[in-house]
Design a protein around this motif. Sequence first.
Motif, PDB file in Angstrom:
ATOM      1  N   MET A 218       0.825  -1.245   0.031  1.00  0.00           N
ATOM      2  CA  MET A 218       0.048  -0.022   0.060  1.00  0.00           C
ATOM      3  C   MET A 218       0.922   1.436   0.028  1.00  0.00           C
ATOM      4  N   SER A 219       0.557   2.238  -0.895  1.00  0.00           N
ATOM      5  CA  SER A 219       1.106   3.475  -0.832  1.00  0.00           C
ATOM      6  C   SER A 219       0.425   4.513  -0.325  1.00  0.00           C
ATOM      7  N   ILE A 220       1.087   5.526  -0.036  1.00  0.00           N
ATOM      8  CA  ILE A 220       0.463   6.689   0.455  1.00  0.00           C
ATOM      9  C   ILE A 220      -0.543   7.580  -0.570  1.00  0.00           C
ATOM     10  N   ILE A 221       0.109   7.323  -1.739  1.00  0.00           N
ATOM     11  CA  ILE A 221      -0.589   8.117  -2.711  1.00  0.00           C
ATOM     12  C   ILE A 221      -2.015   7.980  -3.191  1.00  0.00           C
ATOM     13  N   PRO A 222      -2.585   6.962  -2.941  1.00  0.00           N
ATOM     14  CA  PRO A 222      -4.153   6.727  -3.050  1.00  0.00           C
ATOM     15  C   PRO A 222      -4.792   7.322  -1.901  1.00  0.00           C
TER      16      PRO A 222
ATOM     17  N   ALA B 153       0.867  -4.902   5.511  1.00  0.00           N
ATOM     18  CA  ALA B 153      -0.359  -4.002   4.544  1.00  0.00           C
ATOM     19  C   ALA B 153      -0.979  -3.208   5.607  1.00  0.00           C
ATOM     20  N   ALA B 154      -1.334  -3.613   6.866  1.00  0.00           N
ATOM     21  CA  ALA B 154      -2.263  -2.940   7.754  1.00  0.00           C
ATOM     22  C   ALA B 154      -1.310  -1.932   8.443  1.00  0.00           C
ATOM     23  N   THR B 155      -0.145  -2.140   8.916  1.00  0.00           N
ATOM     24  CA  THR B 155       1.034  -1.253   9.347  1.00  0.00           C
ATOM     25  C   THR B 155       1.185   0.178   8.231  1.00  0.00           C
TER      26      THR B 155
ATOM     27  N   ALA C 218       0.281   5.589   7.015  1.00  0.00           N
ATOM     28  CA  ALA C 218       0.009   6.620   6.205  1.00  0.00           C
ATOM     29  C   ALA C 218      -1.049   7.657   6.688  1.00  0.00           C
ATOM     30  N   LYS C 219      -2.336   6.614   7.310  1.00  0.00           N
ATOM     31  CA  LYS C 219      -3.372   7.603   7.708  1.00  0.00           C
ATOM     32  C   LYS C 219      -2.940   8.648   8.900  1.00  0.00           C
ATOM     33  N   ARG C 220      -1.973   7.985   9.729  1.00  0.00           N
ATOM     34  CA  ARG C 220      -1.440   8.888  10.767  1.00  0.00           C
ATOM     35  C   ARG C 220      -0.878   9.988  10.229  1.00  0.00           C
ATOM     36  N   ILE C 221       0.067   9.826   9.073  1.00  0.00           N
ATOM     37  CA  ILE C 221       0.708  11.145   8.765  1.00  0.00           C
ATOM     38  C   ILE C 221      -0.215  12.118   8.111  1.00  0.00           C
ATOM     39  N   ILE C 222      -1.267  11.684   7.296  1.00  0.00           N
ATOM     40  CA  ILE C 222      -2.302  12.588   6.786  1.00  0.00           C
ATOM     41  C   ILE C 222      -2.824  13.377   7.982  1.00  0.00           C
TER      42      ILE C 222
END
Length: 96
Positions: free
Chosen positions: A1-5, A45-47, A52-56
């Motif tokens: 999973m990438s942060i881009i999506p 993947a969950a990690t 990503a969600k926390r950074i956003i």
Amino acid sequence: MSIIPLLAKTTFDPQTNDLLAAAFDTAWKLLRASGSTLAAGPESAATRELLAKRIIETAQRGERDAFKLIDDSLMHLANARRVQIRADDIKSIDKV
């Protein structure tokens, strides 16, 4: 999973998107280099999604310092993992 999506769903400017993507990549590399089991196997993947969600979320509150974004996301992950372990321990105690 990438942060881009996930970034595609936000209204950050391109420069901020680049900053957040770099922070995410660095946080992931640091986690992998630490040898954490969260960075390998079925939990990876969950990690990655949690990081990503926390950074956003942190950026949405106005943070733009990459080092702070990285540190916060890794600390959040560590705290989330600690809570999960404690919950699992309680469940196993209940079975005894």
